[in-house]
Every structure is written in C-alpha cells, then in structure tokens.
Design an enzyme around this catalytic site. Structure first.
Site, PDB file in Angstrom:
ATOM      1  CG  HIS A  42      37.425  38.238  37.602  1.00 31.58           C
ATOM      2  ND1 HIS A  42      37.678  39.464  37.047  1.00 31.58           N
ATOM      3  CD2 HIS A  42      36.071  38.129  37.625  1.00 31.58           C
ATOM      4  CE1 HIS A  42      36.537  40.064  36.765  1.00 31.58           C
ATOM      5  NE2 HIS A  42      35.540  39.256  37.100  1.00 31.58           N
ATOM      6  CD  GLU A  43      34.096  34.884  38.074  1.00 29.01           C
ATOM      7  OE1 GLU A  43      33.086  35.164  38.758  1.00 29.01           O
ATOM      8  OE2 GLU A  43      34.372  35.483  37.026  1.00 29.01           O
TER       9      GLU A  43
ATOM     10  CG  HIS B  69      32.886  38.825  41.297  1.00 31.34           C
ATOM     11  ND1 HIS B  69      32.485  40.120  41.134  1.00 31.34           N
ATOM     12  CD2 HIS B  69      33.393  38.435  40.092  1.00 31.34           C
ATOM     13  CE1 HIS B  69      32.735  40.502  39.900  1.00 31.34           C
ATOM     14  NE2 HIS B  69      33.294  39.509  39.248  1.00 31.34           N
TER      15      HIS B  69
END
Length: 146
Positions: A64-65, A68
C-alpha cells in the site's frame, strides 16, 4: 534483514521498481499501517500491526505504501482517491485499509432512559447520578452488554 531492506525486496519483487529511500518503525502510529512522506520519500510503519497480524498482512501494508511512493515519483495520482492509486493497489494486492488492532478497538457503554426508553451509546462512562436523559430528563440506567 532490516526494515529498509525488506521494503526494497518487496518493491523489486511486487513492483519491479527500486525503493531508494529509507523505511522506519514509528511507535506513535495507532490507526494506520504506515505513512509515505513525499517531502523526503521515506516510509513509516506501525510495528504493532506487524507483531499482531504477522508478515503476510504486513507485506500488504508495505505494498500500500509503495503504491503511494512509486506513483508519486511517476507523477501520477498517488492519493487514496485517485484512480491510478486504486488500480495499482488492486494489481499488486495491497490492503486498502489497515486492519484494526485489538488494542485500538473501542468499547461502548449503553444507557437507557427509564421514562422514554431512549438509548444512548457512549465511549466514556456516564455518571448516572449526575446526568439524565436529554429528551425527557428521565433517569438513565446502564444496560448490560451480552
């Protein structure tokens, strides 16, 4: 293997792209699994979630990170609401939301008015000798949770 090395390996294996910054544990994180900082490119992660849910869930948080991270450096939509982010997250199998830690779950106190039967739900306990129903000013009693 330290955290930065682990994030680098996940980036190479799942994205085919290098991770060139640092990853650190942040003990102050409570409701989030991690954070990406566009200003300097580093990632913070919640160590409590890693301990509670294990490496498989933590890998999804890392993905998820990294979504980004990689989208930001490709000048694409890297925010949660952007379609680029949603598509990449689904493609790599990252978590949309961090799992809720057992420690962070909120317990509620339920109160019932003896007159009008109005039910109140509160996070904090209410002193039933001091407070009363806001609807009819009747006496409150605490309901048992079952």
């Amino acid at each position: 293997m330290n955290l930065t090395e682990y994030v680098k390996s996940v980036s190479e294996e799942d994205f085919g792209k290098p991770f060139r910054h640092t990853a650190v544990w942040n003990s102050r994180l409570r409701s989030t699994g991690g954070r990406f900082f566009p200003k300097d490119g580093h990632l913070d992660f919640n160590h409590k979630l890693y301990q509670e849910f294990g490496i498989e869930v933590f890998r999804k948080i890392v993905r998820h990170e990294l979504c980004h991270y990689h989208l930001y450096y490709e000048n694409k939509g890297y925010r949660h609401s952007d379609l680029d982010f949603k598509h990449l997250l689904k493609k790599v199998g990252g978590l949309r939301y961090a799992p809720q830690s057992q420690q962070e779950r909120v317990t509620f106190h339920h109160y019932l008015c003896q007159n009008c039967r109005q039910v109140y739900q509160r996070k904090r306990r209410v002193d039933t000798r001091k407070y009363f129903c806001g609807k009819c000013r009747g006496k409150l009693i605490e309901k048992n949770q079952s």
